[in-house]
Structures are given as structure tokens and as C-alpha cells.
Design an enzyme around this catalytic site. Structure first.
Site, PDB file in Angstrom:
ATOM      1  N   LYS A  25       5.662   2.812  58.392  1.00 21.65           N
ATOM      2  CA  LYS A  25       5.307   1.390  57.872  1.00 21.65           C
ATOM      3  C   LYS A  25       4.074   0.994  58.117  1.00 21.65           C
ATOM      4  O   LYS A  25       3.624   0.349  57.118  1.00 21.65           O
ATOM      5  CB  LYS A  25       6.313   0.454  58.852  1.00 21.65           C
ATOM      6  N   ASN A  26       3.388   1.513  59.374  1.00 22.31           N
ATOM      7  CA  ASN A  26       2.227   0.867  59.437  1.00 22.31           C
ATOM      8  C   ASN A  26       1.163   1.604  58.618  1.00 22.31           C
ATOM      9  O   ASN A  26      -0.181   1.366  58.897  1.00 22.31           O
ATOM     10  CB  ASN A  26       1.800   0.855  60.991  1.00 22.31           C
ATOM     11  N   ARG A  96       2.905  -9.276  60.146  1.00 24.78           N
ATOM     12  CA  ARG A  96       1.411  -9.151  60.884  1.00 24.78           C
ATOM     13  C   ARG A  96       0.604  -8.482  59.788  1.00 24.78           C
ATOM     14  O   ARG A  96      -0.726  -8.951  59.752  1.00 24.78           O
ATOM     15  CB  ARG A  96       1.322  -8.410  62.131  1.00 24.78           C
ATOM     16  N   ASP A 120       5.746  -9.891  64.674  1.00 28.92           N
ATOM     17  CA  ASP A 120       6.442 -10.036  65.731  1.00 28.92           C
ATOM     18  C   ASP A 120       5.786 -10.868  66.629  1.00 28.92           C
ATOM     19  O   ASP A 120       4.613 -10.916  66.906  1.00 28.92           O
ATOM     20  CB  ASP A 120       6.405  -8.545  66.697  1.00 28.92           C
ATOM     21  N   ASP A 316       4.189   1.133  70.805  1.00 26.47           N
ATOM     22  CA  ASP A 316       5.544   1.020  69.797  1.00 26.47           C
ATOM     23  C   ASP A 316       6.659   2.017  70.249  1.00 26.47           C
ATOM     24  O   ASP A 316       7.847   2.022  70.058  1.00 26.47           O
ATOM     25  CB  ASP A 316       5.217   1.169  68.505  1.00 26.47           C
TER      26      ASP A 316
HETATM   27  N1  EPU Z   1      -6.358  -8.050  69.364  1.00 27.58           N
HETATM   28  C1  EPU Z   1      -7.505  -9.089  69.889  1.00 27.58           C
HETATM   29  N2  EPU Z   1      -7.981  -9.590  68.884  1.00 27.58           N
HETATM   30  C2  EPU Z   1      -8.122  -9.011  67.678  1.00 27.58           C
HETATM   31  C3  EPU Z   1      -7.507  -7.906  67.306  1.00 27.58           C
HETATM   32  C4  EPU Z   1      -6.284  -7.409  68.118  1.00 27.58           C
HETATM   33  O1  EPU Z   1      -7.336  -9.385  70.682  1.00 27.58           O
HETATM   34  O2  EPU Z   1      -8.945  -9.282  66.748  1.00 27.58           O
HETATM   35  C5  EPU Z   1      -5.445  -7.553  70.456  1.00 27.58           C
HETATM   36  C6  EPU Z   1      -4.173  -8.061  70.131  1.00 27.58           C
HETATM   37  O3  EPU Z   1      -3.823  -9.324  70.495  1.00 27.58           O
HETATM   38  C7  EPU Z   1      -3.290  -6.931  70.648  1.00 27.58           C
HETATM   39  C8  EPU Z   1      -4.307  -5.711  70.945  1.00 27.58           C
HETATM   40  O4  EPU Z   1      -5.476  -6.404  70.477  1.00 27.58           O
HETATM   41  O5  EPU Z   1      -3.003  -7.197  72.177  1.00 27.58           O
HETATM   42  C9  EPU Z   1      -3.926  -4.585  69.831  1.00 27.58           C
HETATM   43  O6  EPU Z   1      -3.990  -5.059  68.737  1.00 27.58           O
HETATM   44  P1  EPU Z   1      -4.215  -4.152  67.330  1.00 27.58           P
HETATM   45  O7  EPU Z   1      -5.186  -4.999  66.451  1.00 27.58           O
HETATM   46  O8  EPU Z   1      -4.484  -3.092  67.617  1.00 27.58           O
HETATM   47  O9  EPU Z   1      -2.715  -4.249  66.595  1.00 27.58           O
HETATM   48  P2  EPU Z   1      -2.306  -4.867  65.425  1.00 27.58           P
HETATM   49  O10 EPU Z   1      -3.025  -4.126  63.936  1.00 27.58           O
HETATM   50  O11 EPU Z   1      -2.054  -6.167  65.402  1.00 27.58           O
HETATM   51  C10 EPU Z   1      -0.745  -2.702  64.963  1.00 27.58           C
HETATM   52  C11 EPU Z   1       0.684  -2.473  64.365  1.00 27.58           C
HETATM   53  C12 EPU Z   1       1.666  -2.612  65.889  1.00 27.58           C
HETATM   54  C13 EPU Z   1       1.194  -1.840  66.988  1.00 27.58           C
HETATM   55  C14 EPU Z   1      -0.452  -2.138  67.343  1.00 27.58           C
HETATM   56  C15 EPU Z   1      -0.894  -1.102  68.180  1.00 27.58           C
HETATM   57  C16 EPU Z   1       0.670  -2.989  62.172  1.00 27.58           C
HETATM   58  C17 EPU Z   1       1.218  -3.911  61.118  1.00 27.58           C
HETATM   59  N3  EPU Z   1       1.093  -3.263  63.549  1.00 27.58           N
HETATM   60  O12 EPU Z   1      -0.954  -3.985  65.029  1.00 27.58           O
HETATM   61  O13 EPU Z   1       2.696  -2.236  65.370  1.00 27.58           O
HETATM   62  O14 EPU Z   1       1.922  -2.345  68.137  1.00 27.58           O
HETATM   63  O15 EPU Z   1      -1.124  -1.784  66.034  1.00 27.58           O
HETATM   64  O16 EPU Z   1      -0.531  -0.035  67.979  1.00 27.58           O
HETATM   65  O17 EPU Z   1       0.380  -1.868  62.047  1.00 27.58           O
HETATM   66  C18 EPU Z   1       5.079  -2.477  64.828  1.00 27.58           C
HETATM   67  O18 EPU Z   1       5.238  -1.725  63.752  1.00 27.58           O
HETATM   68  O19 EPU Z   1       6.311  -2.731  65.404  1.00 27.58           O
HETATM   69  C19 EPU Z   1       4.070  -3.097  65.570  1.00 27.58           C
HETATM   70  C20 EPU Z   1       4.049  -4.092  66.030  1.00 27.58           C
END
Ligand code: EPU
Length: 430
Positions: A25-26, A96, A120, A316
Site C-alpha cells: 500500500k505504502n 494520509r 489514520d 506498523d
Molecule cells: N512528522 C512530523 N512532521 C512532518 C512529518 C512527520 O512531525 O512533517 C512526524 C509524524 O507526525 C509522525 C512521524 O513524524 O509522528 C513519522 O511520520 P512519517 O512522515 O515518517 O510518516 P508518514 O509518511 O505520515 C508513513 C506511512 C505510515 C507509517 C509511517 C512510519 C504512508 C501513507 N503512511 O506515514 O503507515 O506508519 O510512514 O513508517 O506511507 C499505515 O500504512 O497504516 C501507516 C500509518
């Protein structure tokens, strides 16, 4: 009579057989967003049949890129060049990953209107790092009534050091950098395999990268005419793979996971072996017959685990690990380093008789010999899958509501587990 779908699962015998691991998915959602960069026809293979792919298709359709299923796992996308760089709230609030249109649209159109993203609900998930990185490349942002308006004449290369290896920020910056004038360097870039997959996809389109898969990504900007559409097979989903490992771990048995990439799950596999699983690689993960074989016998042993960005144990995976610990021998401490609020499923596991104390970033899990089935509700995708796994470890019947969360990220979880011999079915609403 239920007014929503549920997954009904009972403890049964060991799991046996083979399961094919779908694409991630991601990864696929980001590849789909990246088709905004260049006109043409794309074919994505190994695409998982999950709800989020449909939502991303709807979002891209509203911007100007169409997606059509051409057969199982095969998605054809067409970017005919007429883009409307607006991502409306009704679509953006649903996932997201909608934030991933920002980088490509900014690079391509120089202007974007993006409602702030949803997805989420675990704690606040800001996008400050995305915006800061793009600002360093010359973009300006204005936030008005929940809409981010981004503008850039032409982005320029920059040296960007992320304060944390954010997956989404790395992706938005690297996609925007494809058309920037000059070279962009992202230091402390996220290294998840799905990001490497996105980079490979972009290289297939004519983009120029160095350091793919490392924490220093170098992107040499190219001109519009140098980029074109491409065909690509989506990388296997390590989280879905881990789900079948966890299911086998709590049920016992012997299962082959076709397509799973051991090289993308090294740390997790090491810890699963510490818990007592026998896991072997089949091939190097690059041929269709490759994958993983898992053998589980007897009670699992407890371990301590902390989540970290890749190559650490992914956040995850955590609900799955906690679930395995609920029936393991001993006490395990689980530390969450990414999302403070991500322990909501603990209450649901407690309803099944799990002995867990969660406080802030930590959970202490004392294994019990067996859980006991009960109605539970999935609070998000990963926790939903973990509750299904918990149901396999529970005496009697467990009924999991909130299945729409599971459908967002799992391609036929019920069918795949049933094919391995699990006692599981989906009860439709009505
Ligand atoms: N964060 C910030 N500022 C930012 C970006 C992130 O503070 O500008 C914080 C977030 O709030 C969080 C942490 O950094 O606490 C991690 O965020 P990250 O940007 O790495 O994650 P994401 O891109 O929002 C993706 C996956 C998530 C997965 C995370 C970590 C997607 C669509 N989502 O989220 O997957 O948990 O990376 O590996 O790729 C899922 O698939 O169920 C899922 C939630």
C-alpha cells in the site's frame, strides 16, 4: 444481524500452505501520485486490491489522471496532460497519502491547492518537514481555511537535512526535486523499501537519482521532455507479509510467503526468530518463486521491542508484535518511538483477556496461555489486522468490527488466511 461487515475468527489448528504477498500500500499510493509528473500511459503490476488504491484513483481522477484495472493486480493509468492541481477536502481527508500529490504537482504545475490530509487518527501528524523542505527549494505556502496553497515559479535544487527521517517528507521532496533546476540532496532521508521503490519508478521515468535506499538521496533535476511514463511492479508489502508470519506464529504451522522480501524485513525476522519462529529465505526475493518459509511450533518466547524508522522495527508491525506477546511465555516491553497515541488497540486486546499495561510510549505485555474470544473493534488498519491475528489465538469466537479499516490496506486478508486453513469468515452487513 449487523449493520456493518465483521470478520469472524476462531482458534483452529496449525496453518499450512502458501500465501502470495501483494504489493505494498505504502508504495503503490506514492507511485500513483508520481504519475502526475509526466504525460503518458503507465502500467503498474502487483497492485494490491485495497480500498486506498480506489481512493487515490478518485483523487487523481479529480486532478486529471485516470486509472483502470486491466486484470488482477494490473492498473493502467493515463496522464493526458490536462491537470487541475487541486486536491479537495472530501478526497484528501480519507487518506494520509493524498499529501503525496504535493511534490509532483508543485514540480509539474508550479501551483497546488491541497486540503490538509487525514488518514489514520493517531495523534497529530503534521507536515511541517514537507513544507520546510519544499520551501528550501523555492516554494511558498499559504494556509487559508484548511487549504495549503503552494506556489513555485520553478523549484531549484537545495541541500536539505531532515530533522527526522519522515517517510512522507522524503517522498514529497524527492518527487518535487525531479524537475528542480540543479541538484537536490536530502540528508537523513527515510530509507523504507517503499521509498526505494518510488525512486526506481522515477528512474524508469527518466529521473536521475544517486544513493537510492541510503539516507543521503541525491536528485539531479531534469527537463520536462526528459521524463516519460513507464511500467513497474510494486514492491511486496512487508507489513502484510509480517501479518501472515504473526498469524502462523500464534496458530503454529508451516507457511510459505511467496514474494515476501527477507531483505526488507531483516530486523523483524531476527526478532521473530528470537521469539522462537524458524524462518528461512527462498531465493533473494527478486524472482517470482522467491519468498520466505516460516515454521512455528510450541509457545512463543517474549522479547522487548522498540519501533524505529527503517531499518528498525516499523511502527506498523507493532500491533502484530504486541499480539504475539499476549500469548508468549514471559513479559515483553514494547516502546513506540513514532506515534505517541498509537496504543488504542490495547483496550481491544484486553477485552480478549490480554494482560497489557500501556502508558505513554510504553506497553508491558505479560503473556497468557490463551486469549478468549470476544467482540472487538478495529481502530485502524494495522491494529485491525492484529485483532484478527489475536482472534486466531483466542478460544471461542472473536468478531472484529471496523473492517473498513482493514480493507484500506489488506488485499483479501480473510481469503488468504482461510486458504491457509484458518477458521475465519467475513460476515456481511445486513
Ligand atoms: N512528522 C512530523 N512532521 C512532518 C512529518 C512527520 O512531525 O512533517 C512526524 C509524524 O507526525 C509522525 C512521524 O513524524 O509522528 C513519522 O511520520 P512519517 O512522515 O515518517 O510518516 P508518514 O509518511 O505520515 C508513513 C506511512 C505510515 C507509517 C509511517 C512510519 C504512508 C501513507 N503512511 O506515514 O503507515 O506508519 O510512514 O513508517 O506511507 C499505515 O500504512 O497504516 C501507516 C500509518
Amino acid at each position: 444481524m449487523h449493520d456493518e461487515d465483521r470478520i469472524i475468527v476462531r482458534h483452529g489448528g496449525p496453518l499450512r500452505g502458501e500465501v502470495v504477498i501483494p504489493g505494498a500500500k505504502n508504495a503503490v499510493l506514492k507511485l500513483m501520485a508520481a504519475t502526475l509528473l509526466a504525460d503518458g500511459e503507465y502500467v503498474l503490476r502487483n497492485v494490491p486490491a485495497i480500498a486506498d488504491v480506489g481512493i487515490m484513483s478518485d483523487l487523481l481522477m479529480s486532478i486529471g489522471v485516470t486509472s483502470t484495472w486491466e486484470g488482477p493486480g494490473r492498473l493502467r493509468m493515463v496522464n493526458a496532460g490536462q491537470l487541475r492541481p487541486v486536491a479537495p477536502y472530501e478526497l484528501v481527508e480519507r487518506i494520509r497519502a493524498s499529501i503525496n500529490v504535493l511534490g509532483p504537482l508543485l514540480g509539474r504545475c508550479g501551483h497546488v491547492e491541497l486540503s490538509l490530509p487525514g488518514g489514520d487518527d493517531f495523534g497529530s501528524r503534521p507536515i511541517d518537514m514537507h513544507l520546510k523542505g519544499l520551501e528550501a527549494m523555492g516554494a511558498t505556502f499559504e494556509l487559508r481555511h484548511g487549504v495549503v496553497e503552494a506556489t513555485a515559479e520553478r523549484l531549484h535544487g537545495a541541500e536539505i537535512t531532515l530533522e527526522f527521517p519522515s517517510v512522507g517528507a522524503t517522498e514529497n521532496i524527492l518527487t518535487a526535486a525531479v524537475f528542480a533546476k540543479g541538484t537536490t540532496v536530502i540528508d537523513n532521508a527515510a530509507r523504507e523499501p517503499e521509498i526505494a521503490d518510488l525512486c526506481q519508478f522515477l528512474v524508469g521515468m527518466g529521473a536521475q537519482f544517486e544513493g537510492i535506499g541510503s539516507s543521503t538521496l541525491v536528485i539531479h533535476g531534469v527537463e520536462r521532455h526528459e521524463l516519460h511514463s513507464t511500467d513497474h511492479a510494486v514492491v511486496a508489502d512487508r507489513i502484510q507479509a509480517a501479518t501472515y508470519l504473526a498469524a502462523t506464529a500464534v496458530s503454529g504451522g508451516e507457511v510459505v510467503l511467496r514474494g515476501a522480501r527477507a531483505d526488507h524485513m531483516e530486523m523483524l525476522l531476527r526478532r521473530f526468530r528470537d521469539m522462537g519462529l524458524t524462518i528461512t529465505s527462498i531465493g533473494d526475493g527478486t524472482n517470482p518463486g522467491d519468498g520466505l518459509a516460516v515454521w512455528a511450533q510450541g509457545r512463543l518466547h517474549s522479547i522487548d521491542v522498540a519501533t524505529l524508522p527503517y531499518p528498525g522495527i516499523a511502527t506498523d508491525y507493532k500491533p502484530l508484535v504486541v499480539t504475539m506477546l499476549t500469548v508468549a511465555d514471559g513479559v515483553g516491553i514494547v516502546t513506540e518511538n513514532l506515534y505517541p497515541g498509537r496504543f488504542r488497540y490495547v483496550e481491544e486486546l484486553q477485552r480478549l483477556g490480554a494482560d497489557i499495561r500501556a502508558d505513554g510510549h510504553h506497553a508491558v505485555v505479560r503473556g497468557v496461555p490463551r486469549l478468549s474470544g470476544a467482540p472487538v473493534r478495529a481502530p485502524d488498519i494495522r491494529a485491525g489486522a492484529a485483532l484478527v491475528v489475536a482472534g486466531l489465538a483466542a478460544e471461542g469466537e472473536t468478531s472484529v468490527a471496523g473492517v473498513h479499516h482493514v480493507d484500506r490496506g489488506y488485499d483479501d486478508l480473510v481469503g488468504r488466511l482461510a486458504a491457509l486453513g484458518a477458521d475465519i469468515e467475513r460476515a456481511s452487513a445486513g
